[in-house]
Write a protein that holds these residues in place. Structure first.
Motif, PDB file in Angstrom:
ATOM      1  N   GLY A 156       0.808  -1.207   0.000  1.00 42.09           N
ATOM      2  CA  GLY A 156       0.000   0.000   0.000  1.00 42.09           C
ATOM      3  C   GLY A 156       0.837   1.251   0.000  1.00 42.09           C
ATOM      4  O   GLY A 156       1.963   1.258   0.515  1.00 42.09           O
ATOM      5  N   PHE A 157       0.304   2.281  -0.603  1.00 45.08           N
ATOM      6  CA  PHE A 157       0.880   3.616  -0.520  1.00 45.08           C
ATOM      7  C   PHE A 157      -0.235   4.627  -0.781  1.00 45.08           C
ATOM      8  O   PHE A 157      -1.267   4.275  -1.372  1.00 45.08           O
ATOM      9  CB  PHE A 157       2.058   3.804  -1.487  1.00 45.08           C
ATOM     10  CG  PHE A 157       1.784   3.418  -2.915  1.00 45.08           C
ATOM     11  CD1 PHE A 157       1.146   4.280  -3.785  1.00 45.08           C
ATOM     12  CD2 PHE A 157       2.180   2.170  -3.395  1.00 45.08           C
ATOM     13  CE1 PHE A 157       0.904   3.925  -5.102  1.00 45.08           C
ATOM     14  CE2 PHE A 157       1.945   1.806  -4.706  1.00 45.08           C
ATOM     15  CZ  PHE A 157       1.305   2.688  -5.562  1.00 45.08           C
ATOM     16  N   PRO A 158      -0.052   5.856  -0.318  1.00 45.63           N
ATOM     17  CA  PRO A 158      -1.164   6.817  -0.418  1.00 45.63           C
ATOM     18  C   PRO A 158      -1.460   7.229  -1.850  1.00 45.63           C
ATOM     19  O   PRO A 158      -0.543   7.523  -2.622  1.00 45.63           O
ATOM     20  CB  PRO A 158      -0.670   8.004   0.419  1.00 45.63           C
ATOM     21  CG  PRO A 158       0.812   7.863   0.493  1.00 45.63           C
ATOM     22  CD  PRO A 158       1.106   6.408   0.398  1.00 45.63           C
ATOM     23  N   ILE A 159      -2.740   7.224  -2.183  1.00 42.00           N
ATOM     24  CA  ILE A 159      -3.221   7.738  -3.461  1.00 42.00           C
ATOM     25  C   ILE A 159      -4.300   8.763  -3.144  1.00 42.00           C
ATOM     26  O   ILE A 159      -5.300   8.442  -2.487  1.00 42.00           O
ATOM     27  CB  ILE A 159      -3.791   6.620  -4.348  1.00 42.00           C
ATOM     28  CG1 ILE A 159      -2.669   5.635  -4.731  1.00 42.00           C
ATOM     29  CG2 ILE A 159      -4.451   7.196  -5.597  1.00 42.00           C
ATOM     30  CD1 ILE A 159      -3.130   4.492  -5.595  1.00 42.00           C
ATOM     31  N   GLU A 160      -4.075   9.984  -3.552  1.00 40.07           N
ATOM     32  CA  GLU A 160      -5.005  11.070  -3.233  1.00 40.07           C
ATOM     33  C   GLU A 160      -6.419  10.712  -3.678  1.00 40.07           C
ATOM     34  O   GLU A 160      -6.633  10.223  -4.792  1.00 40.07           O
ATOM     35  CB  GLU A 160      -4.560  12.368  -3.905  1.00 40.07           C
ATOM     36  CG  GLU A 160      -5.406  13.572  -3.521  1.00 40.07           C
ATOM     37  CD  GLU A 160      -4.941  14.848  -4.206  1.00 40.07           C
ATOM     38  OE1 GLU A 160      -5.573  15.901  -3.980  1.00 40.07           O
ATOM     39  OE2 GLU A 160      -3.963  14.793  -4.977  1.00 40.07           O
ATOM     40  N   TYR A 161      -7.370  10.948  -2.801  1.00 41.12           N
ATOM     41  CA  TYR A 161      -8.751  10.567  -3.087  1.00 41.12           C
ATOM     42  C   TYR A 161      -9.353  11.420  -4.189  1.00 41.12           C
ATOM     43  O   TYR A 161      -9.213  12.640  -4.216  1.00 41.12           O
ATOM     44  CB  TYR A 161      -9.615  10.709  -1.824  1.00 41.12           C
ATOM     45  CG  TYR A 161     -11.076  10.386  -2.062  1.00 41.12           C
ATOM     46  CD1 TYR A 161     -11.469   9.096  -2.387  1.00 41.12           C
ATOM     47  CD2 TYR A 161     -12.047  11.389  -1.986  1.00 41.12           C
ATOM     48  CE1 TYR A 161     -12.805   8.791  -2.614  1.00 41.12           C
ATOM     49  CE2 TYR A 161     -13.381  11.094  -2.208  1.00 41.12           C
ATOM     50  CZ  TYR A 161     -13.759   9.789  -2.530  1.00 41.12           C
ATOM     51  OH  TYR A 161     -15.079   9.500  -2.759  1.00 41.12           O
ATOM     52  N   GLY A 162     -10.008  10.743  -5.093  1.00 36.81           N
ATOM     53  CA  GLY A 162     -10.776  11.392  -6.150  1.00 36.81           C
ATOM     54  C   GLY A 162     -11.689  10.348  -6.750  1.00 36.81           C
ATOM     55  O   GLY A 162     -11.201   9.401  -7.371  1.00 36.81           O
ATOM     56  N   PRO A 163     -13.006  10.469  -6.532  1.00 31.87           N
ATOM     57  CA  PRO A 163     -13.920   9.406  -6.967  1.00 31.87           C
ATOM     58  C   PRO A 163     -13.892   9.153  -8.472  1.00 31.87           C
ATOM     59  O   PRO A 163     -14.327   8.090  -8.923  1.00 31.87           O
ATOM     60  CB  PRO A 163     -15.294   9.898  -6.510  1.00 31.87           C
ATOM     61  CG  PRO A 163     -15.142  11.360  -6.237  1.00 31.87           C
ATOM     62  CD  PRO A 163     -13.710  11.582  -5.868  1.00 31.87           C
ATOM     63  N   GLU A 164     -13.362  10.122  -9.240  1.00 29.21           N
ATOM     64  CA  GLU A 164     -13.304   9.948 -10.691  1.00 29.21           C
ATOM     65  C   GLU A 164     -12.017   9.244 -11.126  1.00 29.21           C
ATOM     66  O   GLU A 164     -11.904   8.779 -12.263  1.00 29.21           O
ATOM     67  CB  GLU A 164     -13.423  11.315 -11.401  1.00 29.21           C
ATOM     68  CG  GLU A 164     -12.183  12.200 -11.342  1.00 29.21           C
ATOM     69  CD  GLU A 164     -11.843  12.709  -9.944  1.00 29.21           C
ATOM     70  OE1 GLU A 164     -10.662  13.085  -9.736  1.00 29.21           O
ATOM     71  OE2 GLU A 164     -12.733  12.733  -9.072  1.00 29.21           O
ATOM     72  N   LYS A 165     -11.045   9.172 -10.239  1.00 27.59           N
ATOM     73  CA  LYS A 165      -9.780   8.508 -10.591  1.00 27.59           C
ATOM     74  C   LYS A 165      -9.996   7.010 -10.748  1.00 27.59           C
ATOM     75  O   LYS A 165     -10.792   6.413 -10.029  1.00 27.59           O
ATOM     76  CB  LYS A 165      -8.728   8.745  -9.496  1.00 27.59           C
ATOM     77  CG  LYS A 165      -8.239  10.174  -9.401  1.00 27.59           C
ATOM     78  CD  LYS A 165      -7.190  10.269  -8.299  1.00 27.59           C
ATOM     79  CE  LYS A 165      -6.634  11.691  -8.210  1.00 27.59           C
ATOM     80  NZ  LYS A 165      -5.665  11.814  -7.111  1.00 27.59           N
ATOM     81  N   ALA A 210     -15.609   3.057  -2.006  1.00 27.84           N
ATOM     82  CA  ALA A 210     -14.407   2.299  -2.375  1.00 27.84           C
ATOM     83  C   ALA A 210     -13.621   1.936  -1.120  1.00 27.84           C
ATOM     84  O   ALA A 210     -13.502   2.743  -0.198  1.00 27.84           O
ATOM     85  CB  ALA A 210     -13.539   3.122  -3.321  1.00 27.84           C
ATOM     86  N   ASP A 211     -13.109   0.731  -1.080  1.00 32.22           N
ATOM     87  CA  ASP A 211     -12.311   0.308   0.072  1.00 32.22           C
ATOM     88  C   ASP A 211     -10.952   1.007   0.031  1.00 32.22           C
ATOM     89  O   ASP A 211     -10.304   1.042  -1.006  1.00 32.22           O
ATOM     90  CB  ASP A 211     -12.144  -1.213   0.097  1.00 32.22           C
ATOM     91  CG  ASP A 211     -11.654  -1.779  -1.217  1.00 32.22           C
ATOM     92  OD1 ASP A 211     -12.322  -1.531  -2.247  1.00 32.22           O
ATOM     93  OD2 ASP A 211     -10.604  -2.442  -1.239  1.00 32.22           O
TER      94      ASP A 211
END
Length: 320
Positions: A156-165, A210-211
């Motif tokens: 795991g690593f951080p991915i900036e939240y964006g529901p369209e991504k 999304a989880d």
């Protein structure tokens, strides 16, 4: 058939397909003959970059191309089922990126279709082919860690939240379990072929459902597995294979280039691979060799392995 060249068609021209194409020169009896993308400009630019003869807009021409033996699919997860199905119906062998599909039912249908057609179909679980992972398997088989007691694996690593991504988009099977959790799930299945007696699963979801973080403890009676993935924060991305007499430590196990064997606190053996490519070359060569040997199923990543990954992922996602 050893002197035959297997001709590849690439379905998709994104980042991961670039990795695939870069490693192709390291593969014997293999050539990329065509690339297809949604945009003709993208397909042509990719073809020019890697000296590929043909570029197609859309995918139908790739399925229909009589000069293509096998199609590599590297599109978003939710497209894999339909694209693999069309490729198989067109008489093409398929290497499809992980996760292969987004439900056990889709996986069952495609593996049955491949068998009916006598075509090779494999999920591109490249991690299983890496020399460091295979060395870890060898150490465990040889009893170097004693009796297997626990698997620990996270990615795991951080991915900036964006529901369209793509990563977060629930319409595209977004979420950390399909995207990253597939790696610890698969690593666990490499060493634990039986079914757990018990599961303990906890997780967090984003605003769109999304989880975003999962932790799973699998109880096999005499063994445990502790798996994790996250889009929220960086995980160690290590795998530990623990036994009664020692353990194996694999940094960045999903793309592993090394592994260490410990007895107690002492590192007694270190393996570092000498690969010339990214690591995709091993799964590509295996696919080519399997097709030339007229196998309809991989001897490394079997259809049942891929179905087991799907069952495990569904178990995780429906638990919270």
């Amino acid at each position: 058939m050893s002197n035959k060249t297997v001709r590849w068609g690439l379905l998709g021209a994104g980042r991961i397909t670039n990795t695939f194409a870069k490693d192709m020169p390291l593969v014997n009896n293999s050539v990329i003959s065509a690339v297809a993308a949604r945009s003709l400009n993208n397909a042509q630019a990719f073809a020019e970059k890697y000296a590929i003869e043909k570029a197609y807009e859309g995918y139908d021409a790739l399925y229909a191309d009589p000069d293509i033996d096998v199609i590599y699919i590297s599109t978003p997860h939710t497209l894999h089922y339909e694209q693999t199905r069309k490729a198989l119906l067109a008489g093409k062998h398929v290497l499809c990126e992980k996760p292969f599909v987004v439900s056990p039912e889709q996986g069952e249908e495609l593996t049955q279709l491949a068998k009916q057609k006598g075509l090779f179909l494999m999920e591109a679980m490249w991690t299983w082919f890496l020399p460091a992972i295979q060395k870890a398997q060898q150490w465990v088989r040889e009893g170097r860690i004693g009796e297997l007691k626990e698997i620990q694996a996270d990615f795991g690593f951080p991915i900036e939240y964006g529901p369209e991504k793509r990563e977060w988009n629930v319409e595209l099977a977004g979420g950390c379990t399909f995207d990253m959790g597939i790696y610890p799930v698969a690593l666990n299945r490499l060493f634990n072929h039986d079914e757990p007696l018990n599961w303990q699963i906890t997780g967090k979801r984003a605003e769109n459902g999304a989880d975003k973080t999962i932790k799973a403890i699998l109880d096999y009676g005499d063994r445990l597995s502790i798996l994790g993935s996250s889009f929220e924060y960086k995980l160690p991305n290590y795998a530990f294979i623990l036994g009664t007499e020692g353990y194996v430590a694999i940094p960045d196990f999903w793309c592993a280039s090394s592994a260490k064997l410990f007895n107690g606190d002492e590192c007694i053996e270190t393996f570092v691979d000498e690969r010339k490519g990214t690591g995709f070359e091993f799964q590509i060569q295996h696919t080519v060799d399997s097709i030339l040997a007229e196998c309809s199923e991989s001897q490394v990543v079997s259809h049942e392995d891929s179905l087991a990954f799907q069952r495990d992922i569904q178990r995780i996602l429906t638990a919270f």
